[in-house]
Write an enzyme that holds these catalytic residues in place. Structure first.
Site, PDB file in Angstrom:
ATOM      1  N   LYS A   1       0.840  -1.192   0.000  1.00 30.17           N
ATOM      2  CA  LYS A   1       0.000   0.000   0.000  1.00 30.17           C
ATOM      3  C   LYS A   1       0.881   1.249   0.000  1.00 30.17           C
ATOM      4  O   LYS A   1       2.087   1.171   0.256  1.00 30.17           O
ATOM      5  CB  LYS A   1      -0.925   0.000   1.214  1.00 30.17           C
ATOM      6  CG  LYS A   1      -0.206  -0.068   2.565  1.00 30.17           C
ATOM      7  CD  LYS A   1      -1.197  -0.208   3.695  1.00 30.17           C
ATOM      8  CE  LYS A   1      -0.469  -0.284   5.048  1.00 30.17           C
ATOM      9  NZ  LYS A   1      -1.407  -0.421   6.177  1.00 30.17           N
TER      10      LYS A   1
ATOM     11  N   TYR B   1      12.691  31.822   5.835  1.00 28.72           N
ATOM     12  CA  TYR B   1      11.424  32.449   6.211  1.00 28.72           C
ATOM     13  C   TYR B   1      11.368  32.770   7.706  1.00 28.72           C
ATOM     14  O   TYR B   1      11.856  31.991   8.549  1.00 28.72           O
ATOM     15  CB  TYR B   1      10.253  31.532   5.866  1.00 28.72           C
ATOM     16  CG  TYR B   1       9.901  31.498   4.396  1.00 28.72           C
ATOM     17  CD1 TYR B   1       9.501  32.655   3.726  1.00 28.72           C
ATOM     18  CD2 TYR B   1       9.976  30.305   3.679  1.00 28.72           C
ATOM     19  CE1 TYR B   1       9.178  32.625   2.381  1.00 28.72           C
ATOM     20  CE2 TYR B   1       9.646  30.264   2.328  1.00 28.72           C
ATOM     21  CZ  TYR B   1       9.248  31.436   1.681  1.00 28.72           C
ATOM     22  OH  TYR B   1       8.935  31.403   0.349  1.00 28.72           O
TER      23      TYR B   1
END
Length: 823
Positions: free
Chosen positions: A494, A719
């Site tokens: 998966k 930032y």
């Protein structure tokens, strides 16, 4: 020339002839029914291994034209009674018979043979040594890394009378096995690369490991090694000091036969190799320690054996990094590229073609791009006729030849499309269009066909997830060896195989897993479209997905009575004749599962639904990896057994039962039942620390430096000015950010990367597409490699730094990150 005749084989192995149609020649060896045979009289050895049993494929091999077989004495021969045009030899062990045959074959040749062993670098040194030697001699070596108990005899079978030199590597993982390889290789010279922790679990200690590997050199006239590996030096002198010539070298020890002085320049490394009577200087573009050691092994051997230093320098500048295996890459326009652009001769081409045949599940077209074959002693007419016959054995849609010589023999090639270019430049100017096809690119290094690969591969930024298929195979073998006989394996793939993407399931199918498990129906559909034919269990089915599940033969997990009602209504509406389901039982996870109190109602419903077949009953342990939860795990198992037996008894069925996952199958072997579920453990991470030493981490996430800047003390980085320099600082910007899977939580020094074998912390916040790294005090430049995680730099440790697990880091790697697969 045949390797031998069938009657020779009988005498060599002392086997028992079961059927003999004729004393046929043996013209090639094969152990894989999927591979094409290229001569008239191949011999199939039915090898029994952990992952496969060659006897299961004898009929398939017969259908492909093979008429000579070596089988084991335990094999039931009744299946072959319908055939009469066979030669069948029965032996006790087919691997031993294969080795005996090749010891006989090897003894017919008298030529210099270099035997190489060690912990790391064997394949690279072998490949580079082959490249150097081929400038002077017709040389044979192991294709790829055929260095095992089966691989070495197959490599030896490639010896031909025209060969003037041989280079064979040998690898072992347990004691008492190198002596067999030594008999096969019969090296005249030996080279010991180094010693390290790889494959150590089969040895008492590192000294025993060196002693065992050194058995390869028992009859060598000369042994070459680096004296800086003290234990190798001491052990070789102790074992062979009175009978063998030693040639050693060192970066530090003036008593070594060759003293090597290295100097790292801006873009190259200068190596000065000093002996008592010579002093030579070489330049190489490699700068990492491992490559410098491997190159020095080659140069010392070649200088000691009389090679011209000027020719060595010319060849040295042509060396390039060698992917350890054939590499799979995504191409433009939904193509897949098989990059094998380092060597080009018929033996390795056949391996690449076989590999291509195993990859083309969803591709209707196969294209092969080949350069001239250089440095061959075979006359051109004969060589290219043999090449054309080899290609004709495969379903090649389009053939592209590159080079002046192969172009002269264009009429020999009879594919539906054949195109020829005199040079790579001609190809680039008139590049054909590629779409929805698998493309093999293979050529001599002088042609630099990697330029073609770059031109047609999918354009991505510099971040790459490299996946070692060999590591996954090794991990599968380890887990399979821990299973009880007949216990099946369901591979959980998966989330795009835990972020490792789509090629993994196909490889697992080839290597004998029994089932696949996925989370959602679209994942199952994707696997079917990729050629997966094994049963697939879907863990999160929904009513609106039942149509697709029937169309693609997917099998839903049923975890509630409501879901069973929905399936029942769908079956009636569509008139489905049969569908396999998997019953998920709640035993204590409290996620999905049918409660014990609902079992009688479940049984009543199933008895009314004859079109539904219960393929398995299963549950999930909450804390299989943790000893503190063992009591709870035992309670879960007890509850599961009780409910499963109750269902079996009342429905009179015997479905598969499975309970344990990767960690559970080892910690609770008594609960392996009919099947186990292997997930992230296949990738060598995310397991209990007691298991980790047996596994090989399969994934490497790497990128490159985009820019280097000098920043003064007191400046801020990134930032919100989160990164503050406390000294004059060198920073590097790398093209990976949280959109690629490098979490924002790694910012401001919580995470680090590896550059030139040194850990470099992040500085400032992680951006969407970039991150900044503190590289103060390290000599770096634009384009240098940056490791996020690898086998040596654990993803588990990286995950711990931000309080998560390796599952999360792997599954978060974006699909825009290019995947590269190494065989």
């Amino acid at each position: 020339m045949p390797l031998a005749y069938f009657n020779n084989l009988v005498a060599i192995t002392n086997g028992q002839v079961v059927i003999q149609a004729a004393n046929s020649p043996i013209t090639e060896l094969t152990i894989d029914s999927r591979n094409k045979t290229i001569t008239q009289f191949p011999l199939f050895f039915a090898i029994v291994g952990i992952n496969h049993n060659g006897h299961d494929y004898i009929e398939e091999a017969y259908e492909k034209g093979i008429r000579q077989f070596v089988v084991e004495s335990s094999y039931n021969l009744s299946i072959l009674e319908k055939f009469r045009d066979l030669n069948i030899l029965q032996v006790i062990h087919t691997v031993e018979a294969l080795q005996q045959f090749m010891v006989f074959y090897r003894s017919k040749y008298r030529l210099p043979v270099l035997g190489i062993t060690g912990s790391n670098g064997k394949t690279i040194v072998k490949e580079w040594m082959h490249a150097f030697l081929s400038s002077k001699y017709k040389t044979v070596s192991n294709p790829s890394s055929y260095n095992s108990q089966v691989g070495v005899p197959l490599a030896v079978s490639l010896l031909q009378p025209s060969h003037q030199y041989a280079v064979f590597e040998a690898g072992i993982t347990t004691a008492d096995t190198m002596a067999k390889l030594a008999l096969l290789i019969q090296p005249t010279h030996g080279l010991f690369t180094n010693i390290g922790p790889a494959h150590s679990q089969g040895f008492r200690d590192i000294t025993q490991k060196i002693e065992e590997k050194a058995q390869l050199f028992a009859h060598c006239s000369t042994i070459y090694y680096c004296k800086d590996h003290q234990l190798i030096d001491e052990t070789l002198l102790r074992l062979y000091g009175t009978q063998t010539t030693f040639v050693n070298w060192s970066f530090y020890n003036p008593k070594a036969d060759y003293l090597v002085v290295r100097e790292i320049l801006a873009t190259k490394t200068k190596l000065q190799i000093i002996a008592s009577d010579t002093d030579n200087t070489f330049l190489t573009s490699f700068q990492d320690n491992a490559s410098i050691e491997n190159i020095t092994h080659c140069l010392v051997y070649l200088l000691h054996n009389g090679f011209d230093p000027g020719q060595l320098q010319r060849s040295l500048l042509q060396l390039k990094s060698i992917p350890m295996r054939i590499t799979l890459k995504a191409g433009m326009h939904r193509c897949q590229i098989i990059d094998d652009t380092y060597t080009h001769e018929l033996a390795s081409l056949r391996i690449a073609l076989d590999f291509m045949q195993q990859q083309h599940y969803s591709y209707s077209k196969q294209t092969v791009i080949l350069s001239d074959i250089v440095q061959s002693s075979t006359p051109d007419q004969e060589l290219y006729k043999e090449l054309a016959l080899l290609l004709a054995k495969y379903a090649i849609h389009r053939f592209i030849g590159i080079g002046p010589i192969i172009s002269q023999y264009a009429t020999l090639f009879s594919m539906p499309q054949s195109i020829f270019f005199g040079t790579v430049e001609d190809f680039m100017q008139n590049k054909p269009f590629f779409q929805d096809e698998v493309i093999l690119v293979k050529g001599a290094r002088t042609f630099r066909l990697e330029r073609i690969v770059r031109a047609i591969e999918k354009k991505c930024h510099g971040t790459v997830l490299e996946i070692s298929m060999r590591s996954i195979r090794n991990n599968l073998s380890y887990f399979r060896a821990q299973l009880a006989h007949r216990t099946k394996i369901m591979a959980i793939v998966k989330a795009s195989a835990y972020g490792n993407d789509s090629e993994i399931p196909a490889a697992l199918q080839r290597h004998g897993v029994d089932y696949f498990g996925v989370a959602y129906v679209d994942e199952g559909i994707y696997l079917r479209n990729k050629g997966i034919t094994l049963p697939i269990m879907v863990m999160n089915p929904t009513y609106d997905s039942f149509d697709a599940m029937v169309d693609y033969q997917l099998e839903p997990e049923i975890y509630s009575l409501e879901l069973l009602d929905e399936l029942s209504a769908f079956i009636a509406e569509r008139a489905v004749q049969k569908i396999n389901i998997h019953l998920k039982i709640e035993t204590g996870m409290y996620r999905l599962g049918i409660e014990e109190g609902a079992i009688d109602q479940l049984l009543w419903q199933l008895k009314e639904l004859p079109n539904i077949h219960v393929a398995s009953i299963f549950s999930h342990l909450v804390g299989a990896e943790s000893k503190e939860h063992d009591d709870y795990s035992l309670l879960q198992a007890k509850k599961f057994i009780k409910i499963a037996q109750y269902i079996e008894r009342h429905l009179a069925i015997k479905p598969l039962k499975h309970l344990v996952n990767t960690n559970g199958l080892l910690r609770f072997p008594q609960f392996q039942f009919d099947m186990v579920r292997l997930g992230i453990g296949l990738y060598g991470v995310g397991v209990d620390k007691t298991i980790q030493s047996h596994l090989f981490p399969a994934s490497t996430l790497k990128t490159i430096i985009s820019q280097v800047k000098q920043v003064q003390k007191g400046e801020t980085i990134g930032y919100n000015r989160k990164g503050i320099t406390t000294q004059d600082t060198t920073i590097a910007t790398i093209p990976i950010g949280y959109a690629d899977g490098f979490s924002r939580l790694f910012g401001c020094g919580k995470g680090s990367v590896v550059i030139h074998d040194r850990y470099c912390p992040t500085i400032g916040t992680i951006c969407m597409d970039m991150a900044m790294i503190d590289v103060t005090g390290i000599k770096v430049k634009r384009g240098d490699e940056v490791i996020i995680f690898s086998a040596e730099h654990s993803i588990d440790e990286l995950a711990e730094r931000i309080g998560t697990i390796s599952y999360e880091l792997l599954t978060q790697i974006s699909q825009r990150v290019k995947r590269m697969y190494y065989t």
